[in-house]
Design a protein around this motif. Sequence first.
Motif, PDB file in Angstrom:
ATOM      1  N   UNK A  49      -0.496  72.316  14.731  1.00 64.29           N
ATOM      2  CA  UNK A  49      -1.542  73.310  14.061  1.00 64.29           C
ATOM      3  C   UNK A  49      -1.054  74.770  14.002  1.00 64.29           C
ATOM      4  N   UNK A  50      -0.344  75.043  15.199  1.00 65.49           N
ATOM      5  CA  UNK A  50       0.195  76.518  15.412  1.00 65.49           C
ATOM      6  C   UNK A  50       1.196  76.591  14.406  1.00 65.49           C
ATOM      7  N   UNK A  51       2.094  75.475  13.781  1.00 64.04           N
ATOM      8  CA  UNK A  51       2.829  75.710  12.948  1.00 64.04           C
ATOM      9  C   UNK A  51       2.284  75.943  11.418  1.00 64.04           C
ATOM     10  N   UNK A  52       1.081  75.334  11.226  1.00 58.05           N
ATOM     11  CA  UNK A  52       0.428  75.452  10.015  1.00 58.05           C
ATOM     12  C   UNK A  52      -0.087  76.982   9.708  1.00 58.05           C
ATOM     13  N   UNK A  53      -0.463  77.507  11.103  1.00 60.01           N
ATOM     14  CA  UNK A  53      -1.140  78.920  10.863  1.00 60.01           C
ATOM     15  C   UNK A  53      -0.083  79.762  10.756  1.00 60.01           C
ATOM     16  N   UNK A  54       1.318  79.584  11.257  1.00 64.27           N
ATOM     17  CA  UNK A  54       2.339  80.419  11.255  1.00 64.27           C
ATOM     18  C   UNK A  54       2.826  80.316   9.771  1.00 64.27           C
ATOM     19  N   UNK A  55       2.952  79.028   9.186  1.00 65.11           N
ATOM     20  CA  UNK A  55       3.366  78.916   7.830  1.00 65.11           C
ATOM     21  C   UNK A  55       2.611  79.819   6.900  1.00 65.11           C
ATOM     22  N   UNK A  56       1.333  79.951   6.963  1.00 70.30           N
ATOM     23  CA  UNK A  56       0.333  80.307   6.140  1.00 70.30           C
ATOM     24  C   UNK A  56       0.148  81.926   6.368  1.00 70.30           C
ATOM     25  N   UNK A  57       0.460  82.399   7.401  1.00 70.13           N
ATOM     26  CA  UNK A  57       0.203  83.948   7.829  1.00 70.13           C
ATOM     27  C   UNK A  57       1.553  84.512   8.086  1.00 70.13           C
ATOM     28  N   UNK A  58       2.245  84.043   8.949  1.00 70.83           N
ATOM     29  CA  UNK A  58       3.502  85.082   9.078  1.00 70.83           C
ATOM     30  C   UNK A  58       4.715  84.616   8.155  1.00 70.83           C
ATOM     31  N   UNK A  59       4.999  83.493   7.564  1.00 67.35           N
ATOM     32  CA  UNK A  59       5.999  83.462   6.641  1.00 67.35           C
ATOM     33  C   UNK A  59       5.843  84.391   5.276  1.00 67.35           C
ATOM     34  N   UNK A  60       4.597  84.147   4.743  1.00 66.26           N
ATOM     35  CA  UNK A  60       4.342  85.164   3.702  1.00 66.26           C
ATOM     36  C   UNK A  60       4.618  86.554   3.939  1.00 66.26           C
ATOM     37  N   UNK A  61       4.193  86.854   5.036  1.00 66.13           N
ATOM     38  CA  UNK A  61       4.303  88.435   5.279  1.00 66.13           C
ATOM     39  C   UNK A  61       5.644  88.703   5.453  1.00 66.13           C
ATOM     40  N   UNK A  62       6.552  87.937   6.259  1.00 63.71           N
ATOM     41  CA  UNK A  62       8.003  88.105   6.591  1.00 63.71           C
ATOM     42  C   UNK A  62       8.743  88.124   5.190  1.00 63.71           C
ATOM     43  N   UNK A  63       8.425  87.272   4.273  1.00 64.96           N
ATOM     44  CA  UNK A  63       8.992  87.152   2.905  1.00 64.96           C
ATOM     45  C   UNK A  63       8.527  88.576   2.120  1.00 64.96           C
ATOM     46  N   UNK A  64       7.491  88.832   2.105  1.00 61.31           N
ATOM     47  CA  UNK A  64       7.012  90.189   1.377  1.00 61.31           C
ATOM     48  C   UNK A  64       7.827  91.452   1.815  1.00 61.31           C
ATOM     49  N   UNK A  65       8.027  91.330   2.998  1.00 65.04           N
ATOM     50  CA  UNK A  65       8.936  92.504   3.684  1.00 65.04           C
ATOM     51  C   UNK A  65      10.202  92.315   3.317  1.00 65.04           C
ATOM     52  N   UNK A  66      10.677  91.141   3.317  1.00 66.09           N
ATOM     53  CA  UNK A  66      12.127  91.071   2.707  1.00 66.09           C
ATOM     54  C   UNK A  66      12.297  91.362   1.185  1.00 66.09           C
ATOM     55  N   UNK A  67      11.230  90.814   0.283  1.00 69.09           N
ATOM     56  CA  UNK A  67      11.351  91.230  -0.862  1.00 69.09           C
ATOM     57  C   UNK A  67      11.424  92.696  -1.110  1.00 69.09           C
ATOM     58  N   UNK A  68      10.672  93.476  -0.672  1.00 68.57           N
ATOM     59  CA  UNK A  68      10.575  94.979  -0.766  1.00 68.57           C
ATOM     60  C   UNK A  68      11.728  95.369  -0.241  1.00 68.57           C
ATOM     61  N   UNK A  69      12.462  95.034   0.810  1.00 62.74           N
ATOM     62  CA  UNK A  69      13.726  95.413   0.973  1.00 62.74           C
ATOM     63  C   UNK A  69      15.004  95.324  -0.096  1.00 62.74           C
ATOM     64  N   UNK A  70      14.913  94.279  -0.828  1.00 61.58           N
ATOM     65  CA  UNK A  70      15.797  93.915  -1.736  1.00 61.58           C
ATOM     66  C   UNK A  70      15.628  94.622  -3.136  1.00 61.58           C
TER      67      UNK A  70
END
Length: 70
Positions: A49-70
């Motif tokens: 369940x923690x992995x599910x929450x991490x997948x929907x909250x943290x991963x998109x946030x991290x990927x958006x930050x990385x997209x903005x850097x590139x």
Amino acid sequence: KKSITEVLPEIAPVITLTTLSTLIGFGALTFSRNQSVSSMGFVITVGVFSCLVFTFIMVPSILRILEKRN
């Protein structure tokens, strides 16, 4: 190349259903008479369940930050 905001709505149902089936499977272990198996089922269920929450909250946030850097 799609952004995370375009891809997430497409894959969210798949991720949710596979996680739900895994939660049900390991959650069933919590009803075991054996204390070790029951505890293992509970810990794995919480972890999945923690992995599910991490997948929907943290991963998109991290990927958006990385997209903005590139």
